[in-house]
Enzyme design. Sequence first.
Site, PDB file in Angstrom:
ATOM      1  N   CYS A   2      -0.451   7.479   9.252  1.00  0.00           N
ATOM      2  CA  CYS A   2       0.573   7.948  10.261  1.00  0.00           C
ATOM      3  C   CYS A   2       0.768   7.159  11.306  1.00  0.00           C
ATOM      4  CB  CYS A   2       0.314   9.593  10.465  1.00  0.00           C
ATOM      5  SG  CYS A   2      -0.258  10.245   9.117  1.00  0.00           S
ATOM      6  N   ARG A  27       4.732   3.357   9.172  1.00  0.00           N
ATOM      7  CA  ARG A  27       3.454   3.756   9.006  1.00  0.00           C
ATOM      8  C   ARG A  27       3.580   5.064   8.252  1.00  0.00           C
ATOM      9  NH1 ARG A  27      -0.319   1.399  12.333  1.00  0.00           N
ATOM     10  NH2 ARG A  27      -1.726   3.264  11.956  1.00  0.00           N
ATOM     11  N   TRP A  79       2.645  10.341   6.823  1.00  0.00           N
ATOM     12  CA  TRP A  79       2.559  10.022   5.501  1.00  0.00           C
ATOM     13  C   TRP A  79       1.440  11.035   4.713  1.00  0.00           C
ATOM     14  CZ3 TRP A  79      -1.151   8.504   1.897  1.00  0.00           C
ATOM     15  CH2 TRP A  79      -0.821   7.977   0.747  1.00  0.00           C
ATOM     16  N   ASN A 105      -4.049  11.222  12.992  1.00  0.00           N
ATOM     17  CA  ASN A 105      -3.871  10.095  11.955  1.00  0.00           C
ATOM     18  C   ASN A 105      -5.086  10.003  10.989  1.00  0.00           C
ATOM     19  OD1 ASN A 105      -3.483   7.847  10.264  1.00  0.00           O
ATOM     20  ND2 ASN A 105      -3.449   6.425  12.216  1.00  0.00           N
ATOM     21  N   GLY A 106      -5.358  10.165   9.886  1.00  0.00           N
ATOM     22  CA  GLY A 106      -6.561   9.786   9.413  1.00  0.00           C
ATOM     23  C   GLY A 106      -6.802  11.173   8.302  1.00  0.00           C
ATOM     24  N   GLU A 486       1.772 -11.075  -7.398  1.00  0.00           N
ATOM     25  CA  GLU A 486       2.219 -10.536  -6.309  1.00  0.00           C
ATOM     26  C   GLU A 486       3.985 -10.381  -6.286  1.00  0.00           C
ATOM     27  OE1 GLU A 486       1.624  -9.505  -3.580  1.00  0.00           O
ATOM     28  OE2 GLU A 486       3.082 -10.067  -2.189  1.00  0.00           O
ATOM     29  N   LYS A 490       5.885  -7.036  -5.456  1.00  0.00           N
ATOM     30  CA  LYS A 490       7.134  -7.034  -4.483  1.00  0.00           C
ATOM     31  C   LYS A 490       8.149  -6.292  -5.004  1.00  0.00           C
ATOM     32  CE  LYS A 490       5.688  -7.465  -1.628  1.00  0.00           C
ATOM     33  NZ  LYS A 490       4.218  -7.703  -1.384  1.00  0.00           N
ATOM     34  N   GLU A 493       7.457  -2.327  -5.978  1.00  0.00           N
ATOM     35  CA  GLU A 493       7.428  -1.475  -4.658  1.00  0.00           C
ATOM     36  C   GLU A 493       8.573  -1.213  -3.832  1.00  0.00           C
ATOM     37  OE1 GLU A 493       4.385  -2.490  -1.703  1.00  0.00           O
ATOM     38  OE2 GLU A 493       4.903  -4.544  -1.722  1.00  0.00           O
ATOM     39  N   HIS A 509      -1.405 -11.318 -26.100  1.00  0.00           N
ATOM     40  CA  HIS A 509      -2.592 -10.338 -26.505  1.00  0.00           C
ATOM     41  C   HIS A 509      -2.253  -8.833 -26.367  1.00  0.00           C
ATOM     42  CE1 HIS A 509      -5.415 -13.767 -27.070  1.00  0.00           C
ATOM     43  NE2 HIS A 509      -4.632 -14.449 -26.060  1.00  0.00           N
ATOM     44  N   LYS A 607       2.726   1.761   5.650  1.00  0.00           N
ATOM     45  CA  LYS A 607       2.425   0.421   5.848  1.00  0.00           C
ATOM     46  C   LYS A 607       0.793   0.130   5.729  1.00  0.00           C
ATOM     47  CE  LYS A 607       2.977  -3.994   6.745  1.00  0.00           C
ATOM     48  NZ  LYS A 607       3.287  -4.899   5.689  1.00  0.00           N
TER      49      LYS A 607
HETATM   50  O1  M6R Z   1      -2.934  -4.259   5.616  1.00  0.00           O
HETATM   51  P1  M6R Z   1      -3.543  -5.084   4.352  1.00  0.00           P
HETATM   52  O2  M6R Z   1      -3.149  -6.298   3.957  1.00  0.00           O
HETATM   53  O3  M6R Z   1      -5.282  -4.533   4.472  1.00  0.00           O
HETATM   54  O4  M6R Z   1      -3.073  -3.938   3.302  1.00  0.00           O
HETATM   55  C1  M6R Z   1      -3.152  -4.191   2.128  1.00  0.00           C
HETATM   56  C2  M6R Z   1      -2.268  -3.422   1.085  1.00  0.00           C
HETATM   57  O5  M6R Z   1      -2.009  -2.054   1.356  1.00  0.00           O
HETATM   58  C3  M6R Z   1      -0.775  -4.029   1.242  1.00  0.00           C
HETATM   59  O6  M6R Z   1      -0.898  -5.369   0.928  1.00  0.00           O
HETATM   60  C4  M6R Z   1       0.252  -3.534   0.185  1.00  0.00           C
HETATM   61  O7  M6R Z   1      -0.210  -3.799  -0.962  1.00  0.00           O
HETATM   62  C5  M6R Z   1       1.593  -3.742   0.745  1.00  0.00           C
HETATM   63  N1  M6R Z   1       2.559  -2.805   0.580  1.00  0.00           N
HETATM   64  C6  M6R Z   1       2.069  -4.949  -0.270  1.00  0.00           C
HETATM   65  O8  M6R Z   1       3.501  -5.322  -0.160  1.00  0.00           O
END
Ligand code: M6R
Length: 612
Positions: A2, A27, A79, A105-106, A486, A490, A493, A509, A607
């Site tokens: 958050c 966030r 969040w 936050n937490g 990756e 992308k 998400e 496979h 984030k």
């Molecule tokens: O801040 P971090 O790099 O530790 O975050 C790790 C993942 O949460 C972050 O890379 C997440 O997968 C992103 N949404 C990818 O785009």
Amino acid sequence: MCGIIGYIGTRPATPILIGGLKRLEYRGYDSAGLALLEPKSILTYRSVGKVAHLVEKVRLNLTPERQNELTVGIAHTRWATHGAPTEANAHPHYDKSRRICVVHNGIIENYRTIREKLQAKGHKFDSDTDTEALSRLIGECYRGDLRKAVINALRQIEGAYGIAVLCADEPDKMVVARKGSPLVIGIGEGECLVASDPSALVAHTQRVIYLDDGDVAVITPDLVDIRNLDDEPIERNVSELGLDVGAVEKGGYEHFMLKEIFEQPETVRNALRGRIDLKEGTAILSGMNATPAELAEIARIIVVGCGTSLHAGMVGEFAFEDVAGISTEVQQAAEFRYRNPIVDRNDMVIAISQSGETADTLAAIRKAKEKGTKVFGLVNVVGSAIAREAGRGVFIHAGPEISVASTKAFTGQVAVLLLMALKLGRTRRLSNEDSLKLAQEINRLPELVEYVLKQNDAIAKVAERMAQSDHAFFLGRGPMHPVALEGALKLKEISYVHAEGYHAAEMKHGPIALLTPGVPVVVLANHSPVLDKVWSNAEECKARGARIIAVVTEGEPKTDLADDTIVLPPCSPLVATIPAAVALQLLAYHVARLRGCSIDQPRNLAKSVTVE
Ligand code: M6R
């Protein structure tokens, strides 16, 4: 996950809090709320959804004249962890007397026990949140001194928190505290702010204090008094942010993600700046703070991280093994922290994180340290928990990454991993000639990224056809396998297209059963010793009617297998991972845009993942 912002001073708090929330919205964006101190009470507004809804609510309920009178407040963007994203669950939360208000936050892990104890004392909870257990507990501990009440409550709490607390009976102060969730205090002229991250502070001040775990601070307009949980005074340094507002704004781009993709020639340059020795063919990484003897004794490297950072680590695995000849494994940080990993003092653990806040990565570092291993951080956010816990490592200097989908952090991470491999390789098995060649190639990375960015319009065209499919595959071999993962991450998400990344050889496979005519298969068919094998795998997909989008190297012989082509500049397979990742970022971006998705704030995500 958050976002928290607080203000105490002489200016109207509302626009400052709202402005801060907008910066922190990445966030978490399930709901938002704010609390403002009135002369004898606390006023709160909360709303479901984006900050814009809260802005409207405040506009309808609080006249500008009234806003001008209220100069102390706290605010939150959520969040959801405990309880659905409803108005009742939105922060701030009151105590029983409604004279104390908390944003958090937490996660309070023992909130059920606290809740039950408080319910037995007659408390009736208004929400399903863990935070309300804390706000009510602070109220229970209150005997006329907010700081002492917060400390007493926090001593009964298990879990992670970054909190800001107001009390109607002590209107001259705000109390803030952190453990496991970030909090930074901004010091202005006759005013103070607090925020989950500096992006919410840059418009107001450059002078900040990063709180550490266990810190509790009383903030007034002119004073910051920091204590530990034993109420003993603590000294913390004031740092300069060195950020300008432009770094946290869209700068004319439609989305932060696009801005961040286009920043990459510069951010990769920043990651490399002053770190390549082109004469010696090595890297200068002073932050690693490691003696040559220490580096020489490294027998194994273990990379830990999550999500995109994990994928960067997987590229690093190829670099460390190919370039430096050091056996490397990559572990998901959550797995590493709980599996009793076998590591010893000759191992080197590299923890990768953009935010420097990811709970599992932070815990993995602590686990590695417990085992007596050398730990290095590879982090973007300076002053973050992971950067501090690791103690040594390398910053990637990508600047604030606001888009939830990570882009420039990935390329910065890979660039630094290549430098680390070069440095380790130089002292081990890499010849003079090979070292110089690799150093020169790494040095060219910004222009290699530019090369791909110039194809933005062509990639947008490829995306037009791709956007019509609800499924997609990404295939690669060697260091391009993690790039395929990756690329799929992308796409899924931000566009909600079901995307799978696979090692190209793995398709037959099992996953190939999923192929139906017209499904896009992105094949990373760059120049490499296994290119023929990659084409064979693409052929197998083509034979099942797949639509092949090939990412090829300029100058390679043409093939009629590909329905669409994206071209990479000539470079070695390891270095090509960076321009290839940029191509896939653009592809995902354009697909998501065509599908009308919320690109910077995709559903269900946030984030920084500060919870397990
Ligand atoms: O801040 P971090 O790099 O530790 O975050 C790790 C993942 O949460 C972050 O890379 C997440 O997968 C992103 N949404 C990818 O785009």
